[in-house]
Motif scaffolding. Structure first.
Motif, PDB file in Angstrom:
ATOM      1  N   ASP A  62       0.856  -1.189   0.000  1.00 19.66           N
ATOM      2  CA  ASP A  62       0.000   0.000   0.000  1.00 19.66           C
ATOM      3  C   ASP A  62       0.894   1.242   0.000  1.00 19.66           C
ATOM      4  O   ASP A  62       1.658   1.465   0.951  1.00 19.66           O
ATOM      5  CB  ASP A  62      -0.891  -0.029   1.243  1.00 19.66           C
ATOM      6  N   PRO A  63       0.825   2.086  -1.040  1.00 15.33           N
ATOM      7  CA  PRO A  63       1.739   3.239  -1.126  1.00 15.33           C
ATOM      8  C   PRO A  63       1.316   4.424  -0.273  1.00 15.33           C
ATOM      9  O   PRO A  63       1.922   5.498  -0.376  1.00 15.33           O
ATOM     10  CB  PRO A  63       1.678   3.596  -2.621  1.00 15.33           C
ATOM     11  N   ARG A  64       0.335   4.258   0.576  1.00 16.28           N
ATOM     12  CA  ARG A  64      -0.129   5.365   1.417  1.00 16.28           C
ATOM     13  C   ARG A  64       0.398   5.283   2.841  1.00 16.28           C
ATOM     14  O   ARG A  64       0.177   6.206   3.633  1.00 16.28           O
ATOM     15  CB  ARG A  64      -1.659   5.380   1.463  1.00 16.28           C
ATOM     16  N   VAL A  65       1.070   4.197   3.201  1.00 16.46           N
ATOM     17  CA  VAL A  65       1.515   4.018   4.582  1.00 16.46           C
ATOM     18  C   VAL A  65       2.953   3.513   4.609  1.00 16.46           C
ATOM     19  O   VAL A  65       3.457   2.953   3.630  1.00 16.46           O
ATOM     20  CB  VAL A  65       0.607   3.011   5.343  1.00 16.46           C
ATOM     21  N   VAL A  66       3.608   3.703   5.761  1.00 16.57           N
ATOM     22  CA  VAL A  66       4.913   3.106   6.027  1.00 16.57           C
ATOM     23  C   VAL A  66       4.680   1.719   6.611  1.00 16.57           C
ATOM     24  O   VAL A  66       3.953   1.569   7.593  1.00 16.57           O
ATOM     25  CB  VAL A  66       5.726   3.951   7.023  1.00 16.57           C
ATOM     26  N   HIS A  67       5.295   0.724   6.010  1.00 14.67           N
ATOM     27  CA  HIS A  67       5.193  -0.640   6.508  1.00 14.67           C
ATOM     28  C   HIS A  67       6.456  -0.926   7.318  1.00 14.67           C
ATOM     29  O   HIS A  67       7.573  -0.722   6.823  1.00 14.67           O
ATOM     30  CB  HIS A  67       5.058  -1.621   5.348  1.00 14.67           C
ATOM     31  N   GLN A  68       6.285  -1.408   8.547  1.00 16.78           N
ATOM     32  CA  GLN A  68       7.448  -1.618   9.399  1.00 16.78           C
ATOM     33  C   GLN A  68       7.352  -2.951  10.133  1.00 16.78           C
ATOM     34  O   GLN A  68       6.260  -3.389  10.493  1.00 16.78           O
ATOM     35  CB  GLN A  68       7.615  -0.492  10.411  1.00 16.78           C
ATOM     36  N   ARG A  69       8.517  -3.575  10.279  1.00 17.21           N
ATOM     37  CA  ARG A  69       8.660  -4.734  11.149  1.00 17.21           C
ATOM     38  C   ARG A  69       9.488  -4.265  12.316  1.00 17.21           C
ATOM     39  O   ARG A  69      10.712  -4.168  12.227  1.00 17.21           O
ATOM     40  CB  ARG A  69       9.330  -5.878  10.408  1.00 17.21           C
ATOM     41  N   ASN A  70       8.790  -3.929  13.418  1.00 19.48           N
ATOM     42  CA  ASN A  70       9.421  -3.273  14.546  1.00 19.48           C
ATOM     43  C   ASN A  70      10.225  -2.083  14.001  1.00 19.48           C
ATOM     44  O   ASN A  70       9.742  -1.340  13.167  1.00 19.48           O
ATOM     45  CB  ASN A  70      10.277  -4.265  15.340  1.00 19.48           C
ATOM     46  N   ASP A  71      11.459  -1.894  14.465  1.00 18.75           N
ATOM     47  CA  ASP A  71      12.316  -0.883  13.845  1.00 18.75           C
ATOM     48  C   ASP A  71      13.429  -1.574  13.056  1.00 18.75           C
ATOM     49  O   ASP A  71      14.459  -0.968  12.772  1.00 18.75           O
ATOM     50  CB  ASP A  71      12.912   0.057  14.898  1.00 18.75           C
ATOM     51  N   TYR A  72      13.196  -2.831  12.700  1.00 16.29           N
ATOM     52  CA  TYR A  72      14.202  -3.594  11.953  1.00 16.29           C
ATOM     53  C   TYR A  72      14.213  -3.210  10.477  1.00 16.29           C
ATOM     54  O   TYR A  72      15.258  -3.125   9.850  1.00 16.29           O
ATOM     55  CB  TYR A  72      13.928  -5.095  12.044  1.00 16.29           C
ATOM     56  N   ILE A  73      13.027  -3.050   9.908  1.00 19.91           N
ATOM     57  CA  ILE A  73      12.927  -2.762   8.483  1.00 19.91           C
ATOM     58  C   ILE A  73      11.730  -1.849   8.252  1.00 19.91           C
ATOM     59  O   ILE A  73      10.646  -2.061   8.806  1.00 19.91           O
ATOM     60  CB  ILE A  73      12.826  -4.061   7.650  1.00 19.91           C
ATOM     61  N   TYR A  74      11.944  -0.816   7.464  1.00 25.21           N
ATOM     62  CA  TYR A  74      10.882   0.105   7.057  1.00 25.21           C
ATOM     63  C   TYR A  74      10.746   0.052   5.542  1.00 25.21           C
ATOM     64  O   TYR A  74      11.752   0.104   4.809  1.00 25.21           O
ATOM     65  CB  TYR A  74      11.209   1.547   7.459  1.00 25.21           C
ATOM     66  N   ILE A  75       9.525  -0.001   5.067  1.00 25.72           N
ATOM     67  CA  ILE A  75       9.215   0.075   3.637  1.00 25.72           C
ATOM     68  C   ILE A  75       8.342   1.310   3.493  1.00 25.72           C
ATOM     69  O   ILE A  75       7.150   1.291   3.798  1.00 25.72           O
ATOM     70  CB  ILE A  75       8.509  -1.198   3.149  1.00 25.72           C
ATOM     71  N   ALA A  76       8.959   2.407   3.058  1.00 28.87           N
ATOM     72  CA  ALA A  76       8.309   3.711   3.144  1.00 28.87           C
ATOM     73  C   ALA A  76       8.100   4.332   1.773  1.00 28.87           C
ATOM     74  O   ALA A  76       9.053   4.435   0.982  1.00 28.87           O
ATOM     75  CB  ALA A  76       9.149   4.662   3.998  1.00 28.87           C
ATOM     76  N   PRO A  77       6.878   4.765   1.460  1.00 30.99           N
ATOM     77  CA  PRO A  77       6.696   5.607   0.279  1.00 30.99           C
ATOM     78  C   PRO A  77       7.594   6.839   0.400  1.00 30.99           C
ATOM     79  O   PRO A  77       7.785   7.372   1.500  1.00 30.99           O
ATOM     80  CB  PRO A  77       5.212   5.983   0.331  1.00 30.99           C
ATOM     81  N   ARG A  78       8.134   7.304  -0.713  1.00 35.45           N
ATOM     82  CA  ARG A  78       9.119   8.384  -0.673  1.00 35.45           C
ATOM     83  C   ARG A  78       8.604   9.622   0.045  1.00 35.45           C
ATOM     84  O   ARG A  78       9.350  10.267   0.798  1.00 35.45           O
ATOM     85  CB  ARG A  78       9.557   8.726  -2.106  1.00 35.45           C
ATOM     86  N   ASP A  79       7.324   9.965  -0.154  1.00 35.42           N
ATOM     87  CA  ASP A  79       6.843  11.205   0.446  1.00 35.42           C
ATOM     88  C   ASP A  79       6.693  11.105   1.953  1.00 35.42           C
ATOM     89  O   ASP A  79       6.603  12.128   2.647  1.00 35.42           O
ATOM     90  CB  ASP A  79       5.522  11.635  -0.200  1.00 35.42           C
ATOM     91  N   LEU A  80       6.679   9.883   2.507  1.00 38.13           N
ATOM     92  CA  LEU A  80       6.579   9.710   3.955  1.00 38.13           C
ATOM     93  C   LEU A  80       7.939   9.465   4.611  1.00 38.13           C
ATOM     94  O   LEU A  80       8.033   9.434   5.843  1.00 38.13           O
ATOM     95  CB  LEU A  80       5.634   8.555   4.283  1.00 38.13           C
ATOM     96  N   ALA A  81       8.977   9.262   3.805  1.00 36.75           N
ATOM     97  CA  ALA A  81      10.289   8.924   4.360  1.00 36.75           C
ATOM     98  C   ALA A  81      10.858  10.004   5.276  1.00 36.75           C
ATOM     99  O   ALA A  81      11.407   9.686   6.344  1.00 36.75           O
ATOM    100  CB  ALA A  81      11.266   8.597   3.228  1.00 36.75           C
ATOM    101  N   PRO A  82      10.772  11.300   4.958  1.00 35.09           N
ATOM    102  CA  PRO A  82      11.326  12.299   5.884  1.00 35.09           C
ATOM    103  C   PRO A  82      10.644  12.285   7.252  1.00 35.09           C
ATOM    104  O   PRO A  82      11.308  12.440   8.283  1.00 35.09           O
ATOM    105  CB  PRO A  82      11.082  13.624   5.153  1.00 35.09           C
ATOM    106  N   ALA A  83       9.322  12.111   7.281  1.00 32.91           N
ATOM    107  CA  ALA A  83       8.620  12.057   8.567  1.00 32.91           C
ATOM    108  C   ALA A  83       9.073  10.873   9.393  1.00 32.91           C
ATOM    109  O   ALA A  83       9.142  10.941  10.627  1.00 32.91           O
ATOM    110  CB  ALA A  83       7.104  11.988   8.333  1.00 32.91           C
ATOM    111  N   LEU A  84       9.430   9.787   8.728  1.00 33.40           N
ATOM    112  CA  LEU A  84       9.873   8.581   9.428  1.00 33.40           C
ATOM    113  C   LEU A  84      11.335   8.680   9.863  1.00 33.40           C
ATOM    114  O   LEU A  84      11.677   8.361  11.007  1.00 33.40           O
ATOM    115  CB  LEU A  84       9.688   7.372   8.509  1.00 33.40           C
TER     116      LEU A  84
END
Length: 679
Positions: free
Chosen positions: A129-151
């Motif tokens: 889903d390109p509208r949310v950041v997908h995370q497995r704990n803080d081990y791995i983040y799969i972030a749409p580019r526009d949300l990456a700075p906030a993360l």
């Protein structure tokens, strides 16, 4: 770098920062911020009970389950927190600098720990889903580019800007006592506008620890659906139950002789203790399901022989499936494609068979093929089954690409110019001696049409009182226009039996010629699209046949003959009639499965563990993929054909892409995919 199969991730190395300094991260000079220090010094240390964490529930940080808040008020823990903030921000800085330098913009940013083991391949980019950041704990983040700075950048700005203190003993809503650093980061990212979603069972990933004093080996103790260990050691079946991948390991080793153990591929067997390494365990007691799952988790992660430095560091890295299964015997795998070649030359079919079947399963693979180049359909009604003929050169090129790309040897390849269902141009017919067998042909079709007319009239008369089965059926019991009693339909049935038997014969001939014995036989249709990678060989229960409909079989070698030859022998011996009518023997696969069951062949439907579909061309005479219809997905659920493509491998079975209409992802990755064409 290049893997053991000569392939790599094909990713450009844009910027690499290797920092040797052990200097501490700078502290924030902010009035009122929480003070940290070594335990036992003059700094105040929070105490008290109530340190319930998500780990105790099987879904959170395994390392804090047995700790109290004072463990998290040390200078070392603060440095860990500050280091993660800087690491995230540096990743974002490098991404932005690369974009500015090259005049481009990324679509996704994946940020992960470098000491991470990912036990199952991530799903492809279009499944997220390109509208949310997908995370497995803080081990791995799969972030749409526009949300990456906030993360990645905003949390550090908030902390050093004196806007947000980090008090590790503050707890969080519903969980007093401890506020793990990742929970603080998630809250700050959310404040900055990033919507986060925990991936749970969809991402099997965990930090990899050396087996040595000072490195706790506890992650695999917490086995539950969605936990770190659960995502590695469990799968969710069609009923939403979280079950061990390897229930065959529940049997105590003393009940298996050496040959059985070798065929199961079991090298590591661990008891219920603290998981202290490999053991012969020749008299070990039976393990409970979760204990066995915990042992399997350890064998794949920390207790894996592949959990060791490469020597030398430039040595070739084995493919991921073989590395993950390093604690298990590496099997010889026979992969056999049989049936009408049809869409095999299409880019989508050959790419997914190469990467998501042969490469993903792992082991030492040898490719076999018994293909019919002239097509013939079981449904020969005009406009419903236009033939898809294949040129020999195109079929051979596809097979050679699958072999080379998956580093699989080539065994026997037979490209038959006869039609699918009639090897060598022969028309397949029932044995003449089987006088009790159902007959097929023009007379049988006419009789079926008369019976169908009676059935349709009765159904119409009942109208609102029709049974649920009648409402769900798309055609009368003997098929529209009586097609289930046509010679073409019988030929399709018999052709599949003969194709299966021929696959086994080629495997046996290869074994005898080379003096070897395969451990697994993978048999599949050549016109198949497998849209998500199969799990590695050591994740499959080696005591049964695994199948996705009759499209794909994973068979331990000892069960290959009962699977691929015995049904034909049963039919030819007049012991198993085939009446194609629904409610009798039904479609081909229903007869096959009931025959296997009658012979006591253990089998399991793969369900959502194998997201596959027959690949059709788009055009006249090729009905669009009905499995992608929203009604079919809803009816079949997450384990149905369309559901396994559209929905996650979690108990909830949520859609991969809730931003798309139901069925749209399925359509786009299958028949409506531009790669569903010859290269």
């Amino acid at each position: 770098g290049s893997g053991g199969d000569g392939m790599s991730a094909q990713a450009e190395l844009a910027e690499l920062a290797l920092e040797r300094s052990a200097a501490p991260e700078p502290l924030a000079d902010c009035e009122g911020y929480t003070r940290y220090g070594d335990r036992g010094d003059s700094d105040p240390i929070a105490g008290g009970a109530g340190n319930t964490t998500s780990a105790a529930e099987g879904v959170g940080d395994h390392e804090i389950a047995n700790k109290t808040p004072e463990h998290f008020r040390t200078a070392a823990y603060l440095q860990s927190f500050l280091g993660q903030l800087r690491g995230n921000a540096e990743c974002m800085r490098m991404v932005e600098a690369h974009e500015a330098r090259h005049g481009l913009r990324f679509d996704w940013v994946l940020k992960l720990r470098p000491d991470l083991a990912v036990a199952r391949a991530l799903k492809p980019s279009c499944f997220w889903d390109p509208r949310v950041v997908h995370q497995r704990n803080d081990y791995i983040y799969i972030a749409p580019r526009d949300l990456a700075p906030a993360l990645l950048a905003a949390p550090r700005v908030a902390y050093y800007g004196c806007d947000r203190d980090y008090n590790s003993a503050a707890g969080r809503e519903g969980h007093p006592g401890v506020l793990a650093l990742e929970q603080w980061i998630f809250a700050r990212a959310a404040e900055a506008g990033a919507r986060l979603r925990e991936t749970g069972q969809e991402v099997a990933a965990a930090p990899l620890r050396p087996l040595a004093p000072g490195f706790p080996d506890v992650l695999c103790k917490f086995v539950a659906e969605g936990s770190y260990a659960g995502a590695v050691a469990l799968f969710v079946d069609g009923k939403g139950r979280a079950l061990p991948h390897r229930p065959d390991l529940l049997q105590p080793p003393s009940a298996r002789d050496a040959a059985d153990r070798a065929s199961y591929g079991l090298v590591v067997a661990a008891g219920e203790g603290d998981g202290g390494g490999a053991s012969n365990a020749s008299h070990a007691p039976p393990m409970g399901p979760m204990v066995a799952a915990s042992a399997f988790c350890r064998a794949v992660l920390n207790h894996n022989p592949a959990n060791a430095p490469l020597t030398p560091p430039t040595a070739i890295v084995p493919p991921a499936p073989d590395a993950l299964c390093g604690a298990f015997h590496k099997p010889r795998v026979a992969v056999c494609l049989s049936g009408g070649a049809r869409t095999l030359p299409h880019t989508l079919a050959r790419a997914t068979l190469r990467d998501n079947v042969v490469r993903a399963f792992g082991g030492d693979a040898t490719l076999f093929a018994y293909l019919k180049l002239r097509d013939r359909r079981g449904d020969d009604r005009p406009g419903m089954g236009e033939p898809v003929h294949t040129e020999a050169a195109a079929a051979r090129a596809a097979l050679e690409e699958i072999s080379a790309g998956a580093n699989a040897a080539i065994g026997t390849l037979v490209l038959d110019k006869g039609q699918a269902g009639d090897p060598g141009g022969r028309l397949l017919t029932p044995p003449a001696a089987c006088t009790n067998y159902t007959r097929y042909g023009a007379e049988a079709v006419a009789a079926a049409q008369r019976r169908n007319a009676v059935w349709m009239a009765a159904k119409k008369a009942r109208r609102g009182n029709a049974t649920s089965a009648e409402k769900a059926a798309n055609a009368p019991p003997e098929g529209a226009d009586g097609r289930f009693k046509s010679v073409a339909y019988l030929d399709s049935f018999l052709g599949q039996l003969h194709n299966n038997e021929r696959c086994l014969a080629m495997v046996e001939e290869h074994e005898e010629r080379h003096g070897i014995h395969f451990d697994w036989v993978v048999k599949l249709r050549p016109d198949l699209a497998v849209v998500r990678p199969l799990k590695p060989f050591c994740f499959w229960d080696a005591s049964r046949v695994h199948h996705r409909n009759d499209w794909l079989y994973l068979a331990p070698r000892a069960l290959a003959a009962p699977l691929l030859r015995a049904p034909l022998r049963e039919y030819e011996a007049c012991r198993r009639n085939y009446n194609s009518a629904r409610g009798a023997d039904g479609p081909v696969e229903q007869w096959l499965f009931s025959t296997l069951d009658s012979m006591g062949v253990p089998r399991a439907e793969m369900g959502r563990e194998a997201a596959t579909a027959v690949l059709r061309p788009l055009g006249r005479g090729h009905p669009d993929n009905l499995l992608c219809a929203p009604a079919a997905i809803e009816r079949g659920g997450a384990a149905g054909f369309g559901g396994a493509i559209e929905r996650e491998r979690t108990a909830e079975g949520a859609p991969h892409r809730p931003d798309l209409p139901p069925g749209e992802l399925c359509r786009r990755v299958l028949n409506h995919n531009p790669t569903n064409s010859a290269p």
